[in-house]
Design a protein around this motif. Structure first.
Motif, PDB file in Angstrom:
ATOM      1  N   UNK A  55     -12.659  -0.624   5.318  1.00  0.00           N
ATOM      2  CA  UNK A  55     -11.959  -1.200   5.383  1.00  0.00           C
ATOM      3  C   UNK A  55     -11.225  -1.258   4.226  1.00  0.00           C
ATOM      4  N   UNK A  56     -10.021  -1.643   3.878  1.00  0.00           N
ATOM      5  CA  UNK A  56      -9.694  -2.300   2.961  1.00  0.00           C
ATOM      6  C   UNK A  56      -7.965  -3.165   3.385  1.00  0.00           C
ATOM      7  N   UNK A  57      -6.903  -3.302   2.385  1.00  0.00           N
ATOM      8  CA  UNK A  57      -5.535  -4.694   2.543  1.00  0.00           C
ATOM      9  C   UNK A  57      -5.311  -3.413   1.648  1.00  0.00           C
ATOM     10  N   UNK A  58      -5.141  -2.602   1.381  1.00  0.00           N
ATOM     11  CA  UNK A  58      -3.817  -1.640   1.336  1.00  0.00           C
ATOM     12  C   UNK A  58      -4.665  -0.556   0.394  1.00  0.00           C
ATOM     13  N   UNK A  59      -4.103   1.091   0.124  1.00  0.00           N
ATOM     14  CA  UNK A  59      -5.098   2.380  -0.151  1.00  0.00           C
ATOM     15  C   UNK A  59      -3.485   2.514  -1.251  1.00  0.00           C
ATOM     16  N   UNK A  60      -4.350   3.045  -2.088  1.00  0.00           N
ATOM     17  CA  UNK A  60      -3.204   4.566  -2.527  1.00  0.00           C
ATOM     18  C   UNK A  60      -3.936   6.185  -2.986  1.00  0.00           C
ATOM     19  N   UNK A  61      -2.850   7.061  -3.012  1.00  0.00           N
ATOM     20  CA  UNK A  61      -3.467   8.230  -2.316  1.00  0.00           C
ATOM     21  C   UNK A  61      -3.171   9.243  -4.141  1.00  0.00           C
ATOM     22  N   UNK A  62      -2.677   8.010  -4.822  1.00  0.00           N
ATOM     23  CA  UNK A  62      -2.806   8.402  -6.500  1.00  0.00           C
ATOM     24  C   UNK A  62      -3.105   7.488  -7.378  1.00  0.00           C
ATOM     25  N   UNK A  63      -3.506   7.606  -8.127  1.00  0.00           N
ATOM     26  CA  UNK A  63      -3.194   6.324  -8.896  1.00  0.00           C
ATOM     27  C   UNK A  63      -2.142   5.812  -9.571  1.00  0.00           C
ATOM     28  N   UNK A  64      -0.989   6.211  -9.716  1.00  0.00           N
ATOM     29  CA  UNK A  64       0.016   6.087 -10.180  1.00  0.00           C
ATOM     30  C   UNK A  64       0.710   5.198  -9.126  1.00  0.00           C
ATOM     31  N   UNK A  65       0.505   5.087  -7.447  1.00  0.00           N
ATOM     32  CA  UNK A  65       0.555   4.344  -6.247  1.00  0.00           C
ATOM     33  C   UNK A  65       0.445   3.117  -6.774  1.00  0.00           C
ATOM     34  N   UNK A  66      -0.252   2.616  -7.521  1.00  0.00           N
ATOM     35  CA  UNK A  66      -0.796   0.994  -7.715  1.00  0.00           C
ATOM     36  C   UNK A  66       0.909   0.232  -8.471  1.00  0.00           C
ATOM     37  N   UNK A  67       1.124   1.409  -9.107  1.00  0.00           N
ATOM     38  CA  UNK A  67       2.805   0.407  -9.910  1.00  0.00           C
ATOM     39  C   UNK A  67       4.071   1.002  -8.017  1.00  0.00           C
ATOM     40  N   UNK A  68       3.505   1.170  -7.437  1.00  0.00           N
ATOM     41  CA  UNK A  68       4.472   1.150  -6.013  1.00  0.00           C
ATOM     42  C   UNK A  68       3.789  -0.091  -5.685  1.00  0.00           C
TER      43      UNK A  68
END
Length: 205
Positions: free
Chosen positions: A190-203
């Motif tokens: 489970x998670x509240x959001x997910x990223x497929x690459x580290x710089x996805x955090x900037x989005x």
């Protein structure tokens, strides 16, 4: 949101290659009854506390000797990481620069004392982080260490970024949102959001 707390292994870097060599240099001294470990072995225990690592990687070794060997491995690991570092995930420093302009950044990892310091020392990124914690210093679980960092730094609305189910459970324990780094070593239910690459955090932020 006022801050971001990161896991380290599988989230900010991959230290596997350096750590496997360091551990096997120690295990060579015990080769009569302990086999060398592989990268896959090590990645399978990333994010676990040292006692559980010992049970999984050295299952046939009695607990006291197991602990002694693991301490030797961890010391060799820290020494090697200071000299050789690990593999940073792509765009790590630009991401940290951008995020640190808006949020306070922290690390909470299930590692021994000296491990996060080795990450900082070799890759020179410690200046982006306000604080960090690990069970090697506190003896606490990851969730408890997240809460400790929150209390120590008076954080009101942090998120936790990690790559395993253990990270998910730690964030739940601390009562904060969990961002799942799908590019890492593990899986999360489970998670509240997910990223497929580290710089996805900037989005996201």
């Amino acid at each position: 949101m006022d801050s971001i707390i990161f896991d380290l292994d599988g989230t900010l870097w991959d230290s596997t290659d350096t750590v496997v060599v360091a551990w096997n240099s120690v295990l060579e001294n015990y080769k009569e009854d302990i086999s060398p470990i592989t990268a896959e072995d090590l990645q399978g225990v990333m994010g676990l506390q040292i006692e559980e690592v010992g049970r999984r990687l050295l299952p046939n070794v009695e607990a006291e000797r197991q602990h002694k060997i693991l301490i030797e491995c961890c010391d060799a690991e820290n020494e090697s990481l200071v000299k050789r570092g690990g593999k940073l995930y792509p765009n790590l420093e630009p991401v940290l620069i951008a995020l640190s302009r808006k949020y306070k950044l922290f690390i909470v990892s299930n590692c021994q004392e000296g491990y996060i310091e080795s990450f900082f020392a070799y890759h020179q990124v410690g200046g982006y982080f306000t604080d960090y914690e690990n069970p090697g210093r506190t003896g606490l679980s990851k969730g408890e260490n997240i809460k400790l960092v929150m209390e120590r730094n008076q954080l009101k609305s942090p998120v936790y970024v990690g790559d395993t189910e253990g990270d998910h459970k730690a964030a739940l324990f601390a009562g904060i949102p969990f961002i799942y780094a799908r590019y890492g070593f593990g899986e999360a239910s489970g998670y509240d959001d997910a990223i497929d690459r580290l710089d996805g955090l900037l989005e996201l932020f």
